[in-house]
Design an enzyme around this catalytic site. Structure first.
Site, short mmCIF file in Angstrom:
data_model
loop_
_atom_site.label_atom_id
_atom_site.label_comp_id
_atom_site.label_asym_id
_atom_site.label_seq_id
_atom_site.Cartn_x
_atom_site.Cartn_y
_atom_site.Cartn_z
N GLU A 75 0.80 -1.38 0.07
CA GLU A 75 -0.10 0.00 0.00
C GLU A 75 0.89 1.31 0.05
O GLU A 75 0.65 2.26 -0.83
CB GLU A 75 -0.93 -0.25 1.00
CG GLU A 75 -1.88 1.11 1.38
CD GLU A 75 -2.78 1.31 0.07
OE1 GLU A 75 -2.57 0.56 -0.52
OE2 GLU A 75 -3.11 2.55 0.22
N HIS A 79 1.67 -0.21 -4.98
CA HIS A 79 1.58 -1.39 -6.06
C HIS A 79 1.23 -2.58 -5.35
O HIS A 79 1.91 -2.85 -4.08
CB HIS A 79 3.23 -1.36 -6.54
CG HIS A 79 3.35 -2.07 -7.89
ND1 HIS A 79 2.60 -1.52 -8.96
CD2 HIS A 79 3.84 -3.41 -8.24
CE1 HIS A 79 2.82 -2.54 -10.15
NE2 HIS A 79 3.57 -3.53 -9.54
N HIS A 80 0.40 -3.24 -5.83
CA HIS A 80 -0.30 -4.22 -4.94
C HIS A 80 -0.22 -5.69 -5.69
O HIS A 80 -0.25 -5.97 -6.87
CB HIS A 80 -1.86 -4.09 -4.87
CG HIS A 80 -2.11 -2.42 -4.32
ND1 HIS A 80 -1.88 -1.33 -4.94
CD2 HIS A 80 -2.18 -2.12 -2.91
CE1 HIS A 80 -2.11 -0.34 -4.25
NE2 HIS A 80 -2.18 -0.86 -3.06
N HIS A 97 -0.47 -2.82 -14.47
CA HIS A 97 -1.55 -2.33 -15.49
C HIS A 97 -1.16 -1.44 -16.67
O HIS A 97 -1.26 -1.59 -17.64
CB HIS A 97 -2.74 -1.93 -14.75
CG HIS A 97 -2.84 -2.70 -13.25
ND1 HIS A 97 -3.49 -1.96 -12.19
CD2 HIS A 97 -2.68 -3.93 -13.03
CE1 HIS A 97 -3.92 -2.76 -11.33
NE2 HIS A 97 -3.24 -4.05 -11.74
N GLU A 98 -0.34 -0.41 -16.33
CA GLU A 98 -0.26 0.73 -17.06
C GLU A 98 0.63 0.29 -18.12
O GLU A 98 0.72 0.89 -19.33
CB GLU A 98 0.55 1.76 -16.24
CG GLU A 98 -0.08 2.79 -15.45
CD GLU A 98 -0.30 2.19 -14.00
OE1 GLU A 98 0.02 0.90 -13.87
OE2 GLU A 98 -0.44 3.12 -13.07
N ASP A 106 7.30 -4.15 -10.01
CA ASP A 106 7.11 -5.48 -9.96
C ASP A 106 8.30 -6.14 -9.04
O ASP A 106 8.27 -6.88 -8.36
CB ASP A 106 6.52 -6.27 -11.04
CG ASP A 106 5.16 -5.71 -11.66
OD1 ASP A 106 4.24 -5.57 -11.02
OD2 ASP A 106 5.46 -5.18 -12.93
#
Ligand SMILES: C[C@H](O)[C@H](O)[C@H]1CNC2=NC(N)=NC(=O)C2=N1
Length: 126
Positions: A75, A79-80, A97-98, A106
């Protein structure tokens, strides 16, 4: 090649974390980063590039405690993990995602997860 890590800028008054870029890693970069991480597997699921690892704990308490500690840090990083838990097992998938693939975020989150795992293991043998 030196690996890029979390960028930080230091001013006279404070040290500020700068979000890592969400650009897709090249194949060479991805392979280099993965070689520094234990057990993370590169997968293309047909739609996007991801990295994945499965973790096995003593019981649900250990698994969920680990997830909770990782969640707090994720959090803060904005980045989850995508994850799946059944009792003592936690499967984690990381992707960005982007860029519809893998970015430095990552790799950084995978590193944070490995560090948390090390701490949890260390406390369980004390
Ligand atoms: C708007 C928000 O910053 C984004 O949706 C963030 C949040 N957490 C995320 N987590 C992960 N794993 N990948 C992302 O691309 C991502 N994007």
């Amino acid at each position: 090649m030196s690996l890029r890590t979390t960028a930080s800028v230091t001013s006279a008054s404070s040290t500020q974390k700068v979000p890592l870029p969400v650009v897709a890693l090249t194949e060479t970069e991805r392979k280099r980063y993965l070689s520094t991480l234990s057990g993370w597997k590169f997968v293309n699921d047909g739609k996007r590039d991801v990295i994945q690892k499965s973790f096995l704990f003593e019981d649900f308490n250990e698994a969920f405690g680990f997830m909770t500690r990782v969640a707090m840090q994720a959090e803060k990083m904005d980045h989850h993990p995508e994850w799946f838990n059944v009792y003592d097992k936690v499967d984690i998938t990381l992707s960005t995602h982007e860029c519809n693939g893998l970015s430095l975020r990552d790799m950084e989150l995978a590193k944070v997860i490995e560090i948390q795992l090390g701490k949890d293991k260390a406390s369980s043998v004390m």
